[in-house]
Every structure is written in C-alpha cells, then in structure tokens.
Design a protein around this motif. Structure first.
Motif, PDB file in Angstrom:
ATOM      1  N   UNK A  64      20.550  11.293  50.326  1.00 29.80           N
ATOM      2  CA  UNK A  64      21.019  11.738  48.978  1.00 29.80           C
ATOM      3  C   UNK A  64      22.129  12.395  49.068  1.00 29.80           C
ATOM      4  N   UNK A  65      22.817  12.244  50.719  1.00 31.37           N
ATOM      5  CA  UNK A  65      24.545  12.248  50.831  1.00 31.37           C
ATOM      6  C   UNK A  65      24.939  11.169  50.323  1.00 31.37           C
ATOM      7  N   UNK A  66      24.305  10.099  51.253  1.00 32.01           N
ATOM      8  CA  UNK A  66      24.953   7.988  50.104  1.00 32.01           C
ATOM      9  C   UNK A  66      24.897   8.218  48.498  1.00 32.01           C
ATOM     10  N   UNK A  67      24.473   9.120  48.432  1.00 34.91           N
ATOM     11  CA  UNK A  67      24.248   8.908  46.489  1.00 34.91           C
ATOM     12  C   UNK A  67      25.093   9.805  45.957  1.00 34.91           C
ATOM     13  N   UNK A  68      25.694  11.553  46.739  1.00 34.76           N
ATOM     14  CA  UNK A  68      26.238  12.207  46.111  1.00 34.76           C
ATOM     15  C   UNK A  68      27.445  11.525  47.104  1.00 34.76           C
ATOM     16  N   UNK A  69      27.796  10.218  47.788  1.00 33.49           N
ATOM     17  CA  UNK A  69      28.915   9.897  48.124  1.00 33.49           C
ATOM     18  C   UNK A  69      29.270   8.859  47.225  1.00 33.49           C
ATOM     19  N   UNK A  70      28.415   8.039  46.973  1.00 36.72           N
ATOM     20  CA  UNK A  70      29.309   7.066  45.287  1.00 36.72           C
ATOM     21  C   UNK A  70      29.538   8.110  44.012  1.00 36.72           C
ATOM     22  N   UNK A  71      29.102   9.100  43.610  1.00 36.43           N
ATOM     23  CA  UNK A  71      29.808   9.670  42.634  1.00 36.43           C
ATOM     24  C   UNK A  71      30.917  10.265  43.118  1.00 36.43           C
ATOM     25  N   UNK A  72      30.956  10.865  44.344  1.00 36.78           N
ATOM     26  CA  UNK A  72      32.678  11.341  44.768  1.00 36.78           C
ATOM     27  C   UNK A  72      33.097  10.190  44.457  1.00 36.78           C
ATOM     28  N   UNK A  73      33.132   8.931  45.606  1.00 32.98           N
ATOM     29  CA  UNK A  73      33.995   8.412  45.634  1.00 32.98           C
ATOM     30  C   UNK A  73      34.479   7.383  44.403  1.00 32.98           C
ATOM     31  N   UNK A  74      32.922   6.849  43.595  1.00 36.24           N
ATOM     32  CA  UNK A  74      33.226   6.255  42.715  1.00 36.24           C
ATOM     33  C   UNK A  74      33.275   4.244  42.669  1.00 36.24           C
TER      34      UNK A  74
END
Length: 322
Positions: free
Chosen positions: A103-113
């Motif tokens: 979940x955290x990795x997917x959240x970082x993907x959304x934040x960092x792009x």
C-alpha cells in the motif's frame, strides 16, 4: 521514442536490494534519469512499541521512536549505496514511510509520479517458495506506472532456497512481446528506448494462440478444408509484415539488429520458451492483452509470466494509450 526521466527504486534492505539498485542505477547512468529510493518500514516493527506503551506506559513518545526507525533506515540505505554504488551517494532522493509495504509503495507512486518503478520479485521474507498475494505481486498487479520487476535468471527458481546473492546483470538482449493490441506501439516504444540506452539487441515476438487457431478452424469455409500448416505459413508471414510496419512506425527502423519471430501455441508458454532460447535479459510487456476493459486488471498471460519468468519483466502502465 519516449524517454524516461524519473525512476523509483523500491528496496527493503533484503538480499534483493543490491540487485534492485544495480538495475536502477545502471539505467539512471545510461539514460540521465533522476532516482528516487522508496523504502517501507513494516508495521510489525513498530507495533510492539505501541503495545508496550499502551500496557506499561514506559515510553510515551512513540513518534520519537518512529522517527528514529526512519533515520536508521535512511542511514542503512546510504551505507549500502556507499558500499556498492559510491558514485551515486548523495545523488538520490530517499523516501521512508511506515505501513503495509504494498500500500505504501503504491501511495508513493501516486505522490512521486515516476516514469518507471524498479522492484524485486521477492522481498525481505526471502521465502523459498513464491507466495501468491505477496507485496511484489500486489504492486506488479496494481501499480499505475510502468514497473520493472527484477530477478536474477542465474539463480531463479520458484522453489529456490540457495544462498547465492541475486545480482544485477548487463542488459544485452531485450525481448518485446507484441500481440497487436492497443498497447503494442507503446511496448515497441519502451523496448526501443531501453535498447537505445543499453546498447542491447531487440527481439520482437508474437504468438498465434491455440485459441485463435481453434476459432479459425471451427469457422473455416468451406467446412473441413482447414490446412493448419498452410494457415500458419501464411499467418506468420502476414504478422511478420505487420510487425515490420509497426517497428517502422515506432521509429525503430534505424535500430541495429532488430529481429522478429512469430510462433504458435499458448502465449505465456511460448514467450517464456523463446526468452530462454534467446537468452533474453529483459521482457517488455503491456499491462494486458487485447481486452478493452475500462477497469485496469492484468491479463492472465502477464501474471503467469511475472510468476514464472526467470528474467526481469518490464510491464507498462495502463494509461499508455490515453
């Protein structure tokens, strides 16, 4: 040809982390790419602190302890970079979070792009058998950015329990699996970019599936006149010409040594078989096949390749045709 400008490498300080960073830094060095490093501290490392504080009130400032955990993780990452990749020290941006890793990795993907995510097919548990539903598979399935799932083909086994440390390998042969779906131009584009920056040979493959052959045979006119050998001969030539046109349209005509091969059978079995015969170092795939479902979900062929491929798999994101 679309270049990649930002890359996010996901590591957990397991035996697979040096391999992950090796691939990430090699691409970054050759393609002038900015690298973000993502690392997640699992909740299980913090839960005892919360429980102890609740029961005994021996440590009220849990935030201070969590900050210490994050600082320690960042220090360990910098030590790993200094030891294995000193030329990249202080040239990356490190992001540490806490929670459920997938979940955290997917959240970082959304934040960092990032334009590309690099992640190992296994993690800290280093399980001897590959567990379906693992964090690696979950991220591979749901990540909205292109994702390179790295693994070491020299020691890869689904039941591997040896002691050898996975290593990043030089990219010499890239295999792009194309099925004439809407994703195909983007697959060729990304595979061509990767071949360009790595100096690797590009091999483009397509499989005439057994399901397609069965459908044509059952609908062939006149009835009972279907000649499999003649059909495959003509269909392979037709698809070869189509692929040659797509390669030209993708601007890859000037790329040296592009080879095309058309096979027949069960797609994922053929793709894995050809990759082994070629000695491929990376497979490039779309997020799914010919399905036009509006909801993003990986095709079964892609998931089977992820689970069984001994070589790294670059799976494109779902928005590549928008």
């Amino acid at each position: 040809m679309t270049d990649i400008k930002t890359l996010m490498a996901c590591i957990d300080l397991s035996d697979y982390s040096p391999m992950t960073l090796g691939y990430a830094f090699d691409l970054a060095q050759q393609g002038d790419i900015k690298v973000f490093i993502c690392s997640v501290i699992p909740l299980r490392e913090a839960t005892p602190v919360f429980m102890t504080g609740t029961i005994y009130h021996c440590r009220e400032d849990t935030k201070e302890y969590l900050d210490e955990l994050k600082e320690k993780r960042e220090t360990q990452i910098n030590e790993l970079i200094m030891e294995r990749f000193p030329q990249f020290i202080n040239k990356t941006e490190i992001h540490i979070s806490m929670g459920h890793p997938a979940d955290e990795i997917l959240n970082m993907v959304e934040r960092i792009g990032p334009d590309l995510v690099v992640m190992a097919n296994k993690g800290r548990s280093n399980l001897s058998s590959f567990m379906l539903g693992s964090s690696a598979e979950y991220v591979f399935r749901y990540c909205t950015a292109p994702l390179l799932s790295v693994r070491d083909k020299h020691i890869f086994k689904r039941m591997y329990s040896g002691k050898a440390t996975p290593e990043a390998r030089k990219i010499r042969i890239i295999m792009a699996a194309v099925d004439f779906s809407p994703w195909s131009p983007a697959i060729l584009d990304k595979a061509g970019w990767l071949a360009k920056i790595s100096g690797a040979k590009l091999h483009v493959v397509n499989c005439i599936s057994t399901k397609e052959i069965s459908w044509v045979k059952s609908h062939y006119i006149p009835e009972n006149t279907f000649d499999l050998e003649l059909f495959l001969l003509k269909e392979k030539q037709r698809r070869h010409d189509l692929l040659a046109d797509q390669i030209k349209t993708a601007g890859l005509s000037s790329t040296d040594g592009i080879e095309i091969s058309i096979d027949s059978g069960v797609p994922y079995e053929q793709i894995l078989s050809v990759s082994q015969d070629l000695g491929a170092d990376i497979l490039v795939l779309g997020p799914k096949g010919r399905s036009r479902s509006a909801r993003f979900s990986l095709g079964s062929t892609i998931e089977k390749i992820f689970r069984h491929s001994p070589v790294p798999v670059l799976r494109l994101g779902p928005d590549i045709i928008h």
